[in-house]
Scaffold this motif. Structure first.
Motif: not given
Length: 292
Positions: A25-34, A264-273, A275-277
């Motif tokens: 849960r702590q790692r998930a919180l850190l990843s979500a915050g990032a 294209g890379l920026c779009l991929l990064v935003v979509v991945r963010c 998804d991870r969130l």
């Protein structure tokens, strides 16, 4: 000096790193915050960019990436970093609006299917299966074409094609909550359906709706870019990512690779963010994983 190895052992004892001592849960919180921080950085960066960089400056056209123009410039001398960030912000707005509308549709249909009897339930289940059997992009293009394209056509198209999966999940959740003991007790105490729905059922659905919204947004962004790419989406006069990628296809053969690579890379990064969130929010709100 004391040895760093345990008695009888031939290897040194390795202490776990900082992340190794954190639970899931702590790692998930850190990843979500990032992920949230990166999305806010994109949003704020677009707001800080000077809109004058979107104007044509023929003396700066076709410049490769440099310190002054990190993403280069296009055939009209427009700064590609500014266009990319403005386009991502526009895609985020469309994705948020379409995702929110899709969640509302899914919530209403899921609640109706679980509470209005078998006949209504069968009709809604048939609608869910019908929409799931047709590719989202095909239906979205047809809806956008009928509505004349533009932001309205894309938002309506995404909202009408992304509700089935979430609606099925909500229906299942409501059916389980209806048979829960605390709901049965409230019913025997004479509480109305509205009271039970607002005090018992709806609070349990809020986490599912939040996760559903976050996971729908990246699909909405990608489908908006795809529809815009084929000319059925946002206006060509707007700095949308789909427009940028579509226009860049005509110049890739001339060696202007930066026109498509960085957007294209920026779009991929935003979509991945997003998804991870969504995945991390699912871990954080799931009571079964509270002690992981």
């Amino acid at each position: 000096m004391k040895a760093t190895t345990e008695p009888g052992a031939g290897t040194a004892v390795h202490k776990p790193g900082v992340l190794g001592r954190w639970n899931r849960r702590q790692r998930a919180l850190l990843s979500a915050g990032a992920a949230v921080g990166l999305l806010l950085l994109v949003w704020l960066g677009a707001g800080l960019m000077d809109s004058a960089q979107l104007n044509s400056r023929l003396e700066l056209r076709n410049l490769a990436p440099s310190v002054e123009h990190p993403f280069g410039t296009d055939w009209l001398g427009r700064d590609m970093l500014t266009r990319t960030l403005k386009g991502l912000t526009l895609s985020l707005k469309v994705g948020l609006a379409a995702g929110a509308a899709s969640v509302i549709i899914a919530t209403l249909l899921g609640l109706v299917a679980a509470t209005m009897g078998r006949t209504v339930d069968r009709i809604i289940i048939w609608l869910i299966d019908l929409f799931l059997s047709v590719p989202h992009l095909v239906t979205l293009i047809l809806i956008a074409f009928v509505l004349g394209g533009g932001a309205k056509g894309v938002i309506v198209g995404v909202a009408l094609t992304h509700w089935p999966s979430l609606s099925r999940l909500i229906r299942t959740e409501v059916l389980q909550l209806r048979s829960a003991e605390f709901v049965q007790v409230s019913r025997h105490l004479g509480r109305s359906r509205l009271w039970i729905g607002t005090r018992h059922i709806l609070p349990h659905l809020v986490p599912q709706l939040l996760v559903g919204l976050v996971l729908i947004i990246p699909h909405a962004i990608l489908h908006e870019a795809a529809v815009t790419f084929v000319g059925m989406g946002l206006s060509p006069h707007e700095p949308a990512i789909g427009i940028i990628l579509s226009e860049s296809m005509r110049y890739l053969s001339t060696g202007m690779w930066w026109l498509a690579l960085f957007p294209g890379l920026c779009l991929l990064v935003v979509v991945r963010c997003f998804d991870r969130l969504g995945d991390n929010l699912r871990v954080l709100i799931d009571p079964k994983r509270a002690h992981e």
